[in-house]
Design a protein around this motif. Structure first.
Motif, mmCIF file in Angstrom:
data_model
loop_
_atom_site.group_PDB
_atom_site.id
_atom_site.type_symbol
_atom_site.label_atom_id
_atom_site.label_comp_id
_atom_site.label_asym_id
_atom_site.label_seq_id
_atom_site.Cartn_x
_atom_site.Cartn_y
_atom_site.Cartn_z
ATOM 1 N N HIS A 28 1.164 -1.018 0.110
ATOM 2 C CA HIS A 28 -0.177 0.176 -0.148
ATOM 3 C C HIS A 28 0.728 1.198 -0.231
ATOM 4 N N HIS A 30 1.628 5.157 -2.156
ATOM 5 C CA HIS A 30 1.543 5.765 -2.918
ATOM 6 C C HIS A 30 1.976 6.943 -3.506
ATOM 7 N N GLU A 163 -8.549 1.619 -2.729
ATOM 8 C CA GLU A 163 -9.046 1.628 -0.729
ATOM 9 C C GLU A 163 -10.096 2.324 -0.756
ATOM 10 N N HIS A 223 -6.708 -1.657 5.716
ATOM 11 C CA HIS A 223 -5.237 -1.400 5.789
ATOM 12 C C HIS A 223 -5.178 -0.633 6.699
HETATM 13 ZN ZN LIG Z 1 -3.741 4.748 1.964
#
Ligand SMILES: [Zn+2]
Length: 332
Positions: A28, A30, A163, A223
């Motif tokens: 996970h 970005h 997400e 998450h």
């Molecule tokens: Zn995130």
């Protein structure tokens, strides 16, 4: 005197993990937001702004050879080709993406094209709501979610829907029903496409659990898990993965470590580790910008704190990640 300072909050170097079997992922992260943060910080500090390829290279140097990029704003979903192409030029790294409309984004779409600005009422965070961007005005939340379905269905590099979920910290009561409906819709998409669903849960444990029980995703992962032992127990009973971020290294996070210990002993096959970069940087680098290589600190910290064999621990996490990412119809 220059307003630039010598000490920098840029991206620290990762630790080199020992050799182990399997591919360890940051499940996970970005990536485009990491670069955006670096650019912002570089306006006031002397930090080097690395391209995405360098960030991926640094991950490989630390032994993290898989990156799951998370695109959960529609404008960033439209840009995943650029991100994944940039990662794929790096030798020795596998990459894939998660796509969704983030719960906070769902509310912004409703305020924009949905024509209901009142849903942006002040939330518990007390902050002004983010400014609407063009994609919020061009797409209703339903149209945006339909785009997620199209992208996830047609692009084999999409391995996860996420997400999605609920954020009751940044959303007022009036926005909750929009997030709940969007969460349900994302689970429907994930189940139809046989993909895992990656869940954002901020101050919303009870409703997250009840929606997951009701909508029954094939594979779910919480998450940046933020619950205690009791939530971990519920996840274990339902077979939901729990993904621990750098927060587990924070001094104040004892209840999170207790939850980790419970899962470690009762259901180690449900453990995942992630960065959520550029946020939630692990100790000892809190305040710096997070990046996939930094997952090495979280793994090392947990291995030391719980007296685990780090090689075996990395192999367990890599194995869990492989199980997670090969649950969908598209194999890695
Ligand atoms: Zn995130």
């Amino acid at each position: 005197m220059s307003k630039k300072r010598k000490t920098t909050p840029g991206i620290p170097a990762g630790l080199a993990l020992p050799q182990f079997q399997g591919t360890l992922w940051d499940t996970h992260t970005h990536l485009d937001t990491v670069v955006r943060h670096l650019k912002n910080v570089s306006k006031t500090h002397e930090v080097e702004v690395y391209p995405i390829s360098e960030i991926a290279r640094a991950a490989v140097s630390s032994g993290i050879c898989g990156i799951l990029h998370c695109a959960c704003e529609l404008n960033l979903v439209f840009a995943i080709d650029d991100v994944l192409d940039e990662v794929s030029v790096v030798d020795g790294v596998e990459c894939a993406s998660a796509v969704a409309i983030h719960p906070i984004e769902a509310v912004l779409h409703e305020a924009g094209k949905g024509g209901r600005p009142e849903v942006l009422a002040v939330a518990p965070d007390g902050l002004d709501s983010p400014k609407l961007m063009s994609h919020h005005n061009e797409y209703s939340v339903e149209e945006a979610t339909e785009k997620i379905y199209e992208v996830a269905k047609t692009d084999a590099r999409i391995k996860v829907v996420g997400e999605t979920g609920l954020d009751y910290f940044r959303t007022a009561d009036i926005g909750k029903s929009i997030q709940k409906e969007s969460f349900h819709e994302h689970i429907r998409i994930a189940n139809e496409l046989n993909l895992p669903v990656q869940v954002h849960d901020r101050d919303a444990h009870e409703d997250v659990v009840s929606i997951l029980k009701e909508a029954k995703p094939e594979v779910a992962l919480l998450h940046s898990f933020s619950g205690d032992e009791s939530l971990a127990q519920v996840c274990i009973e339902n077979g939901w993965y729990m993904s621990f971020s750098g927060v587990v290294t924070f001094k104040s996070a004892q209840s999170l470590r207790d939850a980790f210990k419970l899962v470690l002993n009762a259901a180690p096959e449900l453990l995942l580790i992630e960065t959520d970069a550029p946020f939630l940087t692990p100790a000892p680098h809190r305040g710096s910008i997070n990046a996939p290589a930094m997952i090495s600190y979280t793994l090392t910290y947990l291995a030391e704190h719980f007296e685990l064999d780090i090689v075996r621990f990395c192999e367990q996490i890599a194995d869990n990640q492989r199980q997670l990412l090969t649950r969908g119809s598209a194999q890695l």
